[in-house]
Design a protein around this motif. Structure first.
Motif, PDB file in Angstrom:
ATOM      1  N   THR A   7      70.744 -23.634  44.936  1.00  0.00           N
ATOM      2  CA  THR A   7      70.694 -24.147  46.313  1.00  0.00           C
ATOM      3  C   THR A   7      69.279 -23.941  46.823  1.00  0.00           C
ATOM      4  O   THR A   7      68.772 -22.808  46.813  1.00  0.00           O
ATOM      5  N   THR A   8      68.616 -25.014  47.207  1.00  0.00           N
ATOM      6  CA  THR A   8      67.201 -24.894  47.586  1.00  0.00           C
ATOM      7  C   THR A   8      67.010 -25.050  49.088  1.00  0.00           C
ATOM      8  O   THR A   8      67.687 -25.859  49.734  1.00  0.00           O
ATOM      9  N   PHE A   9      66.102 -24.259  49.600  1.00  0.00           N
ATOM     10  CA  PHE A   9      65.711 -24.358  51.013  1.00  0.00           C
ATOM     11  C   PHE A   9      64.205 -24.528  51.065  1.00  0.00           C
ATOM     12  O   PHE A   9      63.464 -23.537  51.136  1.00  0.00           O
ATOM     13  N   ALA A  18      65.008 -17.067  57.418  1.00  0.00           N
ATOM     14  CA  ALA A  18      63.996 -18.129  57.350  1.00  0.00           C
ATOM     15  C   ALA A  18      64.210 -19.079  58.512  1.00  0.00           C
ATOM     16  O   ALA A  18      65.286 -19.104  59.120  1.00  0.00           O
ATOM     17  N   THR A  19      63.153 -19.836  58.802  1.00  0.00           N
ATOM     18  CA  THR A  19      63.315 -20.918  59.773  1.00  0.00           C
ATOM     19  C   THR A  19      63.093 -22.222  59.019  1.00  0.00           C
ATOM     20  O   THR A  19      62.347 -22.261  58.046  1.00  0.00           O
ATOM     21  N   GLY A  20      63.771 -23.267  59.480  1.00  0.00           N
ATOM     22  CA  GLY A  20      63.627 -24.543  58.788  1.00  0.00           C
ATOM     23  C   GLY A  20      63.782 -25.685  59.754  1.00  0.00           C
ATOM     24  O   GLY A  20      63.977 -25.466  60.955  1.00  0.00           O
ATOM     25  N   PRO A  21      63.699 -26.915  59.236  1.00  0.00           N
ATOM     26  CA  PRO A  21      63.789 -28.081  60.108  1.00  0.00           C
ATOM     27  C   PRO A  21      65.079 -28.109  60.929  1.00  0.00           C
ATOM     28  O   PRO A  21      65.116 -28.662  62.019  1.00  0.00           O
ATOM     29  N   ASN A  22      66.145 -27.513  60.401  1.00  0.00           N
ATOM     30  CA  ASN A  22      67.416 -27.519  61.145  1.00  0.00           C
ATOM     31  C   ASN A  22      67.699 -26.194  61.833  1.00  0.00           C
ATOM     32  O   ASN A  22      68.851 -25.847  62.090  1.00  0.00           O
ATOM     33  N   GLY A  23      66.665 -25.433  62.060  1.00  0.00           N
ATOM     34  CA  GLY A  23      66.845 -24.166  62.773  1.00  0.00           C
ATOM     35  C   GLY A  23      66.827 -22.967  61.845  1.00  0.00           C
ATOM     36  O   GLY A  23      66.590 -23.093  60.648  1.00  0.00           O
ATOM     37  N   PRO A  24      67.122 -21.805  62.411  1.00  0.00           N
ATOM     38  CA  PRO A  24      67.059 -20.587  61.603  1.00  0.00           C
ATOM     39  C   PRO A  24      68.269 -20.472  60.681  1.00  0.00           C
ATOM     40  O   PRO A  24      69.332 -20.999  60.987  1.00  0.00           O
ATOM     41  N   ARG A  58      54.919  -6.132  58.377  1.00  0.00           N
ATOM     42  CA  ARG A  58      55.750  -6.199  59.580  1.00  0.00           C
ATOM     43  C   ARG A  58      56.335  -7.601  59.705  1.00  0.00           C
ATOM     44  O   ARG A  58      55.678  -8.570  59.360  1.00  0.00           O
ATOM     45  N   THR A  59      57.542  -7.671  60.231  1.00  0.00           N
ATOM     46  CA  THR A  59      58.070  -8.991  60.584  1.00  0.00           C
ATOM     47  C   THR A  59      57.451  -9.397  61.925  1.00  0.00           C
ATOM     48  O   THR A  59      57.111  -8.497  62.712  1.00  0.00           O
ATOM     49  N   PRO A  60      57.292 -10.650  62.222  1.00  0.00           N
ATOM     50  CA  PRO A  60      57.569 -11.795  61.361  1.00  0.00           C
ATOM     51  C   PRO A  60      56.492 -11.953  60.284  1.00  0.00           C
ATOM     52  O   PRO A  60      55.311 -11.842  60.567  1.00  0.00           O
ATOM     53  N   LEU A  61      56.956 -12.200  59.042  1.00  0.00           N
ATOM     54  CA  LEU A  61      56.015 -12.377  57.930  1.00  0.00           C
ATOM     55  C   LEU A  61      55.208 -13.651  58.091  1.00  0.00           C
ATOM     56  O   LEU A  61      54.131 -13.794  57.523  1.00  0.00           O
ATOM     57  N   ARG A  62      55.751 -14.589  58.799  1.00  0.00           N
ATOM     58  CA  ARG A  62      55.043 -15.828  59.115  1.00  0.00           C
ATOM     59  C   ARG A  62      55.166 -16.031  60.618  1.00  0.00           C
ATOM     60  O   ARG A  62      56.186 -15.632  61.204  1.00  0.00           O
ATOM     61  N   PRO A  63      54.147 -16.641  61.250  1.00  0.00           N
ATOM     62  CA  PRO A  63      54.285 -16.888  62.682  1.00  0.00           C
ATOM     63  C   PRO A  63      55.549 -17.706  62.939  1.00  0.00           C
ATOM     64  O   PRO A  63      55.813 -18.673  62.227  1.00  0.00           O
ATOM     65  N   VAL A  64      56.331 -17.282  63.890  1.00  0.00           N
ATOM     66  CA  VAL A  64      57.579 -17.999  64.166  1.00  0.00           C
ATOM     67  C   VAL A  64      57.741 -18.063  65.684  1.00  0.00           C
ATOM     68  O   VAL A  64      57.489 -17.080  66.382  1.00  0.00           O
ATOM     69  N   THR A  65      58.108 -19.240  66.179  1.00  0.00           N
ATOM     70  CA  THR A  65      58.244 -19.370  67.628  1.00  0.00           C
ATOM     71  C   THR A  65      59.633 -18.888  68.049  1.00  0.00           C
ATOM     72  O   THR A  65      60.595 -18.973  67.264  1.00  0.00           O
ATOM     73  N   LEU A  66      59.724 -18.429  69.282  1.00  0.00           N
ATOM     74  CA  LEU A  66      61.037 -18.020  69.781  1.00  0.00           C
ATOM     75  C   LEU A  66      61.983 -19.204  69.775  1.00  0.00           C
ATOM     76  O   LEU A  66      63.165 -19.081  69.473  1.00  0.00           O
ATOM     77  N   GLU A  67      61.424 -20.380  70.076  1.00  0.00           N
ATOM     78  CA  GLU A  67      62.243 -21.598  70.104  1.00  0.00           C
ATOM     79  C   GLU A  67      62.885 -21.855  68.733  1.00  0.00           C
ATOM     80  O   GLU A  67      64.038 -22.258  68.628  1.00  0.00           O
ATOM     81  N   ALA A  68      62.105 -21.585  67.653  1.00  0.00           N
ATOM     82  CA  ALA A  68      62.653 -21.812  66.309  1.00  0.00           C
ATOM     83  C   ALA A  68      63.822 -20.873  66.040  1.00  0.00           C
ATOM     84  O   ALA A  68      64.733 -21.204  65.275  1.00  0.00           O
TER      85      ALA A  68
END
Ligand SMILES: Cc1cc2nc3c(=O)[nH]c(=O)nc-3n(C[C@H](O)[C@H](O)[C@H](O)COP(=O)(O)OP(=O)(O)OC[C@H]3O[C@@H](n4cnc5c(N)ncnc54)[C@H](O)[C@@H]3O)c2cc1C
Length: 462
Positions: A62-64, A80-86, A434-444
């Motif tokens: 199963t790939t993301f 993770a965050t993705g095009p369809n949300g977290p 530290r998390t977040p390992l990648r910049p992530v928006t609160l909206e995401a």
């Protein structure tokens, strides 16, 4: 790797922030039809990548894709965050194959627009079909120098010069390892033929000491240097270009294994901090494995063989349904890995951080570009008593920005070690992940909602 896990009857999920499989080398080009002839559509890396993507699509994995992983917890919950949300997924075992980060040893003007990473230039050329610049200076060390220069010339760009930190004797030492890979020797030969036909000058054992903007262009000053990368006397050269592609090697991406507190050690030859692991990728934490350049720089071919080993180890440790078949695969896989890694180790050695190079960084030069921390500020923190890189981080904000120290961490640690007279990098430590390992928006993370969607808890009875 996934082949052995699936064949052992295990369920496998693959997360990758790239939009499709292939990593850095076998990446799927955004443009299949090359622009201005950049990146031949039938090149070997692309074909290998296509075969890999077909195999993966036909498998039960199963790939993301396009899913940056921003957190991993001790019970192997991956967020993770993705095009369809977290989304998140919890696994019994985790194989981390997160690749590398490009290292640039800072110099005056390295943050000027138009100065880009050497490895980043390969993405422009391979994936986007875009030239790094119309006239480019290619500088730093390692095999990507010739790769980027040749591809730029083939794409119709001009490479004004190549400044190679390594000298002829450094390259000569890699020859026995290069001879084990006739295919790569041929590829290198073709690159250099393209470069010499274009008449591009190569400055061996030279380093960039300064870049300054001059009327929409960049003027770079190149100085001769010694084997440790320290500029020495002698004639300096200046080059006027509109892009500078510069890179001084690669550092393993260890943020996930550091976050999980696996044991790490510092290896200059392997590119920096790496998780301590056995030859099949088992780390100090049960059911946590590392594979590829993230476990120590060894190149793309070795990353694949290392992945096989980690896949076999993980499948066996989880109680695979076909253990004897998997066990028979281990020795041949180890042999293949040792062979593949020989070339990669030689290249990693060539690109290892050179102490004189770091020593020669000027006081006013920015080291942490996310937080604009200069060498002088780092030196002052050391003089004030900082003895560990995390103290340095807390006192100066070096490594505290969106890249989480991936860009500056290696150089900052080296500066600290040298300033305080420590005898090893282990003594001054490495940045805590530290998390977040990648910049992530609160909206995401929260998704779309209106105030009406927020559940209001019932008031407590009085
Ligand atoms: C920018 C760049 C360009 C390069 N170009 C070349 C080249 O053209 N030729 C060459 O020989 N070598 C190149 N290299 C070196 C090359 O990356 C390695 O030798 C090789 O790709 C190692 O394979 P790997 O599988 O270990 O890592 P990679 O191929 O880098 O694969 C790692 C994968 O992990 C994913 N990943 C990492 N962290 C996360 C996260 N938090 N969330 C989700 N996904 C994540 C990445 O998206 C990537 O797909 C490049 C390196 C860099 C940094």
């Amino acid at each position: 790797m996934q082949r052995w896990l699936v064949s052992a009857g295990l369920t496998v999920a693959l997360f990758d922030e790239n939009p499709s499989a292939g990593g850095q080398v076998y990446r799927d080009p955004v443009y299949r039809d090359p622009i201005d002839g950049i990146g031949a559509s039938n090149n070997a890396d692309q074909q290998a990548g296509d075969a890999l993507r077909c195999e993966l699509a036909a498998s039960k994995v199963t790939t993301f894709f396009a899913h940056p992983v921003w957190a991993v917890t001790g019970d192997y919950r991956v967020d993770a965050t993705g095009p369809n949300g977290p989304l998140h997924c919890t696994a019994r075992a985790l194989i981390v194959a997160s690749g590398t980060t490009e290292r640039v040893v800072p110099f005056e003007g390295w943050t000027t627009p138009g100065v880009i990473g050497l490895a980043a230039a390969t993405i422009l050329l391979k994936s986007q079909g875009v030239l790094p610049g119309r006239s480019t200076l290619v500088a730093g060390c390692g095999p990507l120098l010739a790769a980027v220069a040749a591809k730029t010339i083939e794409g119709g760009g001009k490479v004004e010069a190549i400044a190679d930190l390594a000298g002829t004797s450094d390259w000569a030492r890699t020859l026995p390892a290069i001879l084990t890979r006739p295919d790569l020797l041929r590829q290198g030969f073709n690159w250099w033929r393209t470069i010499s036909r274009a008449g591009t000058p190569r400055y061996a054992r030279h380093t960039i000491v300064r870049v300054e903007p001059v009327e929409q262009r960049l003027r770079a000053t190149l100085a001769p240097c010694d084997a440790a990368g320290r500029p020495v006397g002698g004639q300096r050269a200046t080059v006027l270009v509109d892009c500078i592609a510069v890179g001084h090697g690669l550092t393993p991406a260890t943020e996930i294994t550091r976050l999980l507190r696996a044991k790490h050690g510092y290896s200059r030859e392997a590119g920096g901090w790496i998780a301590i692991a056995d030859q099949d990728g088992r780390t100090s934490r049960p059911l946590l494995y590392v594979a590829g350049d993230g476990a120590g720089i060894a190149g793309a071919a070795a990353a694949a063989t290392h992945g096989t080993l980690a896949g076999l180890a993980c499948a066996l440790d989880l109680g695979a349904s076909n253990p004897s078949r998997l066990k028979r695969r281990i020795e041949p896989a180890r042999r293949a890995h040792r062979h593949a890694a020989r070339f990669g180790h030689a290249m990693a050695n060539l690109m290892a951080l050179r102490p004189g190079h770091v020593d020669s960084i000027a006081a006013e030069t920015i080291i942490c570009r996310c937080e604009d921390v200069t060498r002088a500020e780092i030196d002052a923190a050391c003089d004030d008593g900082a003895r560990d890189v995390n103290q340095l981080k807390a006192w100066t904000r070096c490594g505290m920005g969106p890249c989480q120290g991936r860009t500056c961490g290696d150089v900052a640690g080296e500066l600290l070690m040298r300033r305080v007279g420590a005898n090893s990098r282990e003594t001054v430590g490495c940045f805590s992940a530290r998390t977040p390992l990648r910049p992530v928006t609160l909206e995401a993370l929260t998704g779309d909602f209106t105030y009406d969607d927020i559940p209001i808890p019932q008031a407590a009875p009085l």
